[in-house]
Each structure stands twice: as C-alpha cells, then as structure tokens.
Enzyme design. Structure first.
Site, short mmCIF file in Angstrom:
data_model
loop_
_atom_site.label_atom_id
_atom_site.label_comp_id
_atom_site.label_asym_id
_atom_site.label_seq_id
_atom_site.Cartn_x
_atom_site.Cartn_y
_atom_site.Cartn_z
N GLY A 10 14.31 7.70 -44.45
CA GLY A 10 13.19 8.69 -43.96
C GLY A 10 12.90 8.48 -42.38
O GLY A 10 12.73 9.34 -41.70
N GLN A 12 3.88 19.49 -19.15
CA GLN A 12 3.64 19.30 -17.77
C GLN A 12 4.25 20.16 -16.69
O GLN A 12 3.78 20.63 -15.99
CB GLN A 12 3.56 17.86 -17.43
CG GLN A 12 2.90 17.55 -16.19
CD GLN A 12 1.40 17.62 -16.35
OE1 GLN A 12 0.50 17.74 -17.27
NE2 GLN A 12 0.67 17.72 -15.00
N GLU A 50 5.90 7.68 -41.87
CA GLU A 50 6.79 6.97 -42.38
C GLU A 50 7.02 5.57 -41.81
O GLU A 50 7.87 4.88 -41.43
CB GLU A 50 8.31 7.66 -41.82
CG GLU A 50 8.74 9.18 -42.12
CD GLU A 50 8.80 9.34 -43.68
OE1 GLU A 50 9.03 8.42 -44.40
OE2 GLU A 50 9.37 10.58 -43.82
N GLY A 82 -2.71 2.78 -46.15
CA GLY A 82 -1.77 3.52 -45.37
C GLY A 82 -0.56 2.62 -45.03
O GLY A 82 0.49 2.37 -45.58
#
Length: 378
Positions: free
Chosen positions: A239, A334, A361, A129
């Site tokens: 990106g 919240q 990305e 990754g």
C-alpha cells in the site's frame, strides 16, 4: 519509461491513455460533486486494473509490484483521488488472494477483480491511528461465528463498497491478539457514519464503519487467529508503494502543467519561461520527481523479490516520494500565481488530493520511526 521492459512500457501507455481519456476530463466534476466514479473504475478493471497483482486463476492480472507502481503512477495523472482508492481496493484483493483459503479466494476475488464489487480496508479506529496494535474493535468467538463490536474511522469507500477487510481483537492486548475478518455489506449489525467532508480525495467517500453485535462466520477469517496484524502490515508494505506511486503521477502532471503555464503566461513583457529563477525551480521539480520515482521503483522490486530490507525500503520510498511530490505540486501551484488557486486550474486539485498521502498508509512520522528502528537495530 527509462529502464522499463517493452511490456511495462505498454502497461504504462494503456494506463496513460485511459487516464487522459476516461479520467482527466471528469476529475474536476468528480471532485466538486463528490462522485464515486464506479463505471469508470469498472472500465479500468476491464483493462486488468482491478486486481493488478492478484493471481490470474481468480481473475487477477498476475503482474509484479513494479508493474503495479507504473500503472498507478500513470492513472494518477488523470485523477489522483480515484486512483488512490483503486490502489486500496487492489491491496484488499491481494490480501484475500494471499492469505485466504481456496474457498475464500474463489468466493471474493473474481467479483473484486472485475470491480463488480469494491473493497475497503478497515484498520484505523477513532482512538488508534499510528498505534494500530492498540485497536479495540473486538470479535468474540461464539460457535461458528464471531460477534463484532467497535468502529473504524476514515475508511475509504466506507458505505459505498461491498467488502470490508477488518482488523479486530480476538485475543489479548498487543499485535498478537489481532485477527482479520472479511465482512460483506448487508450483514446485520454493520452500519456506517456520515460521509466526511474532506479537503481532497472527494471522488471517494469516507465514513466510519460501525459494528454493533455484528455476526460474522468463522469461515470469513483470513489466516489463523492472531495473524491479523501481520496480514495488515504486509498489505501496507504494498500500500505504501501504491500511494507513493499515486503521488508520482500527481507530481508528473503538475510539472507538465507548470511547464505549459510558464511558456504561455507573460509578465513584464516576457514569458515566465525566460525567468532564470523559474527555470531553476522547474529543473529542481523535475529532478526531485525522477529521484522519487527511482526510489519507489527500487522499493517495488525489493518487495517483489521478498528481500529482507523490503519493508524499510517501502517506508523510505513512501516518506520521500509523498513529501517530495507534495512539494512539487505546491511549487507548481505557486508558479501559476493567482490562477493556481482557482478551481478552474487542475493544479490546485493535485495539491489537495496528495496532501493526505503524507498521513495515510502510516504517517510520514511513523515511516521515520520504522527507518530509524531498522538502522539502530544494526
């Protein structure tokens, strides 16, 4: 729209109107039913949003990186998940436009810019990754073809899209052994894994992309052999701005939702808006949003101008904006109290949809590594 040209304000208005009319009313349904809104995206492409920073001679809009950021931020107020896919599609078309030869540009770009066809970016693998340079998908040259074997993980649009921009190993280990091939759905040996069940980003399918002796013509290679890693990283600089821009849109929408809720909701006989603590939190949210927006737009200008520090500024902007905007959306939830946790209220979907922006990305930990390396190299 402070500091924007008249043209940029017009792009922003068109994108905001499209988001409000064509995306926001359907955002919850697309999420719940996991619908990939192809026809809506094709309508967006008619406005020029299918190839925003692609050259006009192949159907693109020829706009700047800053124009692109403004458009994606605006669209993301309507549906962050769908806009995020559109940003990936735009990145793929730009890669073909920039690194492809004339035949490739004219073969692929027009149908992608019109969104008649859709594209997916294939870099991440089950075992690589953040360490993208260690990818294992191999492409063996055999005459006028490459034979591909391996798999890619977490591919946005995978299985539903038509064109796959794939990073694969044609040489030795490390980044210099990687090349870039463009595959088309239907090629023998190209298949897909099951559709993943995700926390957010449900309006776009995510699947593994699998190559089993998949034969790809050499004419589908972008650039030279060994140039793939450089192509992938240059694509990711843009990106990162795009996905940060999508986070800005989600945060912008969430601030407006919080503002409305504080005005309408009463506790202890007073509107929540009269509570100074909540006033201060709302002020902080708006301030953090503006700071993040300025940082993203600064990086977009640097990338457009080809500045030497563009890559590190893109990393800084992606890190800062995705972290800050997630915090803004979470704080907006919240402020809604228990209502914020109900799927009837849009704020929870913005929280779910932008959480992944801190991961993809390039994870925000990798963004820190890039910035630190740049600083320490002097």
């Amino acid at each position: 729209s402070t500091g924007l040209t008249e043209d940029q304000k017009e792009f922003q208005k068109v994108a905001l109107d499209f988001a409000a009319k064509e995306m926001a009313p359907y955002m919850a349904e697309w999420d719940e039913k996991e619908i990939f809104p192809v026809e809506t995206m094709r309508k967006a492409a008619q406005l020029g949003f299918g190839g925003i920073y692609v050259k006009p001679d192949v159907g693109g809009s020829g706009l700047s990186r800053l124009d692109t950021s403004i458009i994606f931020e605006a669209l993301s107020t309507g549906c962050t998940s769908t806009t995020a896919y559109m940003s990936i599609h735009n990145m793929c078309v730009w890669m073909i436009d920039t690194f492809g030869n004339e035949e490739q540009r004219r073969r692929f770009c027009p149908s992608l810019c019109s969104m008649e066809k859709f594209a997916s970016y294939c870099l991440t693998e089950p075992g690589s990754g953040s360490d993208a340079a260690s990818l294992l998908t191999s492409a063996q040259r055999k005459g006028d073809t490459y034979v591909l074997n391996g798999s890619k993980a977490f591919i946005s649009g995978g299985g539903d899209t038509d064109v796959y921009v794939v990073m694969c190993r044609t040489g030795g280990p490390g980044p210099k052994g990687i090349s870039c091939l463009v595959l088309e759905k239907g090629m023998p040996g190209l298949s897909f894994g099951k559709k993943e069940k995700k926390v957010g980003w449900n309006s776009q399918p995510t699947r593994a992309v699998i190559f089993e002796d998949c034969v790809v013509p050499v004419g589908n290679r972008l650039g030279a052999e060994g140039q793939g890693f450089s192509i992938a990283m240059q694509g990711l600089n843009g990106g990162r701005i795009n996905i940060a821009s999508c986070s800005l849109g989600a945060a912008h929408a969430s601030v407006l939702l919080a503002q409305e809720h504080l005005t309408v909701r009463k506790q202890f006989g007073e509107p929540l808006a009269s509570n100074q603590y909540l006033q201060f939190r709302l002020a902080e949210m708006a301030t953090r949003l503006v700071a993040a927006r300025l940082m993203v737009r600064n990086a977009a200008r640097a990338l457009q101008d080809g500045r030497e520090d563009a890559a590190v500024l893109c990393s800084m902007a992606k890190l800062f904006a995705t972290d800050e905007c997630f915090g803004i959306c979470n704080q907006a939830l919240q402020m809604h109290g228990g209502y914020g946790y109900l799927k009837d209220y849009a704020v929870q979907q913005f929280v779910r949809d932008i959480r992944v922006h801190q991961i993809l990305e390039g994870t925000n930990e990798v963004m820190r590594m890039i910035v630190a390396r740049n600083l320490l190299q002097g």
